[in-house]
Scaffold this motif. Structure first.
Motif, mmCIF file in Angstrom:
data_model
loop_
_atom_site.group_PDB
_atom_site.id
_atom_site.type_symbol
_atom_site.label_atom_id
_atom_site.label_comp_id
_atom_site.label_asym_id
_atom_site.label_seq_id
_atom_site.Cartn_x
_atom_site.Cartn_y
_atom_site.Cartn_z
ATOM 1 N N ASP A 18 0.918 -1.095 0.061
ATOM 2 C CA ASP A 18 -0.040 -0.073 -0.048
ATOM 3 C C ASP A 18 0.822 1.262 0.062
ATOM 4 O O ASP A 18 2.059 1.128 -0.288
ATOM 5 C CB ASP A 18 -1.149 -0.038 1.044
ATOM 6 C CG ASP A 18 -0.122 -0.204 2.585
ATOM 7 O OD1 ASP A 18 0.951 0.004 2.529
ATOM 8 O OD2 ASP A 18 -1.014 -1.031 3.523
ATOM 9 N N SER A 22 -7.766 1.597 2.756
ATOM 10 C CA SER A 22 -8.038 1.460 1.571
ATOM 11 C C SER A 22 -9.587 1.892 1.062
ATOM 12 O O SER A 22 -9.805 1.831 -0.016
ATOM 13 C CB SER A 22 -7.406 0.275 1.038
ATOM 14 O OG SER A 22 -8.124 -0.895 1.656
ATOM 15 N N GLN A 42 -4.879 -1.698 7.136
ATOM 16 C CA GLN A 42 -4.908 -1.637 5.793
ATOM 17 C C GLN A 42 -6.099 -1.580 4.857
ATOM 18 O O GLN A 42 -6.627 -0.909 4.227
ATOM 19 C CB GLN A 42 -4.026 -2.581 4.954
ATOM 20 C CG GLN A 42 -3.903 -2.446 3.636
ATOM 21 C CD GLN A 42 -3.046 -3.727 2.924
ATOM 22 O OE1 GLN A 42 -3.363 -4.850 3.416
ATOM 23 N NE2 GLN A 42 -1.921 -3.480 2.256
#
Ligand code: F6P
Ligand code: MG
Length: 439
Positions: A80, A128, A124
Motif C-alpha cells: 500500500d 484503503s 490496511q
C-alpha cells in the motif's frame, strides 16, 4: 560472538504463541469482521449504498486475511502507500520462516511479527476504503472499558488532586517517595487490564484503602526496581536550566493511560520534569492501545464528570497539552514488528529523541516483548543482556506478564511462581518493575 535464543513462535505447538495465533487472534479478527458486516447491513437499510459498498469492501479484505491465516498462506507484502509500507515490506521480504524450507506464514514466523502484521493488515483494510480511512474498529471497546473503571478514576483523581496540592518541592523525601510509589504501582497494575485494582474495592478518597490494596499486590511483583528509579528521580537537579523531560511509551487506552497521566502529573507538579512526552500509536493496535484520539476523548469525558476532582484534573490536563508540558509523540516505529534492539539502525531519529529523556517508562506487555526481543530467554538472563544494546536513556518497564517471556529473575523464582499459579506468565497476575540505567 554471542547470539540470542530464537523468537517465540506458533511453530511450537502447545505454546502460548501457538494458542494466540490459532485461537485468540482469529477471535479478534472475527469480531472486527462481524462488527463491520453489521455496519454494512445498517447502512444498506438506511439506503446509504455508497457507504455500505465501501464497508463491504473492507469486510471482503478482512475475510481474505482471515482465510490466509486459517489456511497458513504465506504473509503477503502490504504494497500500500503508507509511510511505513516500505519498511514493512522490506521486513517481510527479508525475514525467513523459523521452519527450514517452509514459507513465512502465521504458523512458521516469529509470533511478534505475525501478531503485529495482523493489526497492520486490519488497518490496511480500512485505510484503503474511501469513507472509513480513520475508522477505529476497537474504539467502542476502549470507551466502554473506561466507563467501567469510573470508581477507580474518581478515587485516583482525588488522590492526585490532593497530593499535588499538599506536596511541594520542600516536602520530605519520604513523603514524596511514598506517593511516587503509589502512583507507580497504579500505573503498573492498570496494565493488568484496568479492573483488577478497582473491582469496586477502593473506596472513594480512602487513601489508606488504596495503599492497602497495593500492599497486597506487592507479593506479585517478581522484580521490583522502584528504589533505583526513585534514586534517579530524587537526585535530579530541579533547578537545572536545561529542559528535563520524561517519556512514557504508552500501552493501553482507558484506565491504564489515565493512571500513566496521573503519574506524569505528579512528576511535573513536583518539578521532577518540565515536560512529559507520551508516545502513542498511529493506528489501531493490539485492540486497546492508546492513540492521540483516545486520550483527547478521555480528557473530554473527565471534563464532563460530575465529580469535581475528575473534572478539574481533566481541565488541568487539557491545559497541559495546550501549554506543552504534556506532549504527544508519534512515530511509525511503534507499529512496526521490529524489536527495540533494531531501533538505532531502523529509526535513528526516534532513538536520538529517546536518548534525550531523563527517564523512559515502557508500559505493558507488548513493549516488554519488544524490549527483550520476544525470545526464549532463560528466566535468569540479566535484563541488561536481553535488551541487546537498547538503552537510549535510563528506562523502566512497568509490565504485568501476559506473554511467556520474562528475564531478570533469581534462580528458582520461576518454579516458585509456577507452583502458585500455573498460568503465572500469561494471565497478568504477576508483574515486573525493571530498571536499566545504561549499558
Ligand atoms: O495476552 C497476550 C497479548 O495479546 C500479547 O499478544 C500482547 O503482548 C499483550 O496481550 C498485549 O498486552 P499489553 O496491552 O499489556 O501490551
Ligand atoms: Mg496493549
Amino acid at each position: 560472538e554471542k547470539s540470542r535464543p530464537e523468537p517465540l513462535s506458533a511453530k511450537d505447538q502447545g505454546s502460548f504463541a501457538f494458542d494466540t495465533v490459532n485461537r485468540r487472534m482469529p477471535v479478534i479478527l472475527t469480531r472486527v469482521i462481524d462488527a463491520s458486516s453489521k455496519l454494512a447491513s445498517k447502512l444498506t437499510e438506511q439506503n446509504d449504498h455508497e457507504k455500505a459498498d465501501d464497508v463491504k469492501n473492507v469486510v471482503h479484505k478482512l475475510s481474505g486475511l482471515k482465510y490466509g491465516m486459517e489456511t497458513n498462506k504465506p504473509l503477503e507484502l502490504l504494497n500500500d502507500d503508507q509511510a511505513d509500507t516500505e519498511l514493512w515490506d522490506k521486513c517481510l521480504q527479508e525475514t525467513k520462516s523459523l521452519v527450514p524450507g517452509k514459507d513465512l506464514t502465521f504458523y512458521t514466523g516469529a509470533w511478534l511479527l505475525c501478531e503485529c502484521y495482523m493489526y497492520r493488515r486490519i488497518f490496511q483494510a480500512f485505510i484503503s476504503s474511501s469513507l472509513f480511512k480513520d475508522y477505529d474498529p476497537f474504539s467502542e471497546q476502549k470507551r466502554e472499558s473506561f466507563f467501567s473503571t469510573m470508581d477507580s478514576v474518581k478515587s485516583l483523581s482525588e488522590n492526585v488532586m490532593k497530593c499535588t496540592s499538599t506536596l511541594t518541592e520542600s516536602s520530605s523525601d519520604d513523603a514524596v517517595r511514598l506517593e511516587f510509589e503509589t502512583l507507580l504501582q497504579f500505573s503498573l497494575w492498570a496494565n493488568k487490564c484496568d479492573l483488577s485494582v478497582s473491582g469496586g474495592e477502593i473506596k472513594d478518597g480512602q487513601h489508606t484503602g488504596m495503599a492497602e490494596q497495593l500492599q497486597h499486590l506487592k507479593a506479585w511483583i517478581l522484580v521490583d526496581n522502584t528504589s533505583e528509579v526513585w534514586e534517579l528521580l530524587r537526585t535530579i537537579d530541579r533547578n537545572a536550566d536545561h529542559e528535563i523531560h520524561i517519556d512514557f511509551v504508552l500501552d493501553n487506552a482507558g484506565f491504564e493511560v489515565f493512571a500513566d497521566l496521573c503519574l506524569a502529573e505528579f512528576l511535573l507538579s513536583l518539578n521532577l520534569a518540565k515536560t512529559v512526552y507520551f508516545h502513542v500509536k498511529n493506528i489501531p493496535w493490539f485492540v486497546s492501545d492508546a492513540s492521540e484520539k483516545d486520550i483527547d476523548w478521555l480528557i473530554e469525558q473527565m471534563k464532563k464528570s460530575e465529580n469535581n476532582y475528575v473534572s478539574q484534573l481533566g481541565v488541568r490536563w487539557q491545559a497541559r497539552f495546550k501549554d506543552g508540558s504534556f506532549q504527544f509523540k508519534k512515530h511509525i516505529y511503534w507499529t512496526l514488528a521490529h524489536d527495540n534492539s533494531e531501533m538505532k539502525a531502523t529509526a535513528p531519529d526516534l532513538y536520538a529523541e529517546l536518548s534525550k529523556a531523563k527517564l523512559v517508562f515502557f508500559k505493558g506487555d507488548l513493549n516488554y516483548r519488544k524490549l527483550v526481543g520476544d525470545r526464549k530467554w532463560p528466566h535468569t538472563t540479566p535484563f541488561a543482556e536481553a535488551l541487546w544494546g537498547f538503552c537510549p536513556a535510563p528506562l523502566c518497564s512497568l509490565r504485568t506478564l501476559k506473554a511467556d517471556v520474562v528475564v531478570g529473575l533469581c534462580p528458582g523464582q520461576d518454579s516458585k511462581a509456577e507452583s502458585k499459579d500455573k498460568q503465572w506468565m500469561v494471565n497478568g497476575t504477576n508483574a515486573v518493575i525493571q530498571y536499566q540505567h545504561n549499558l
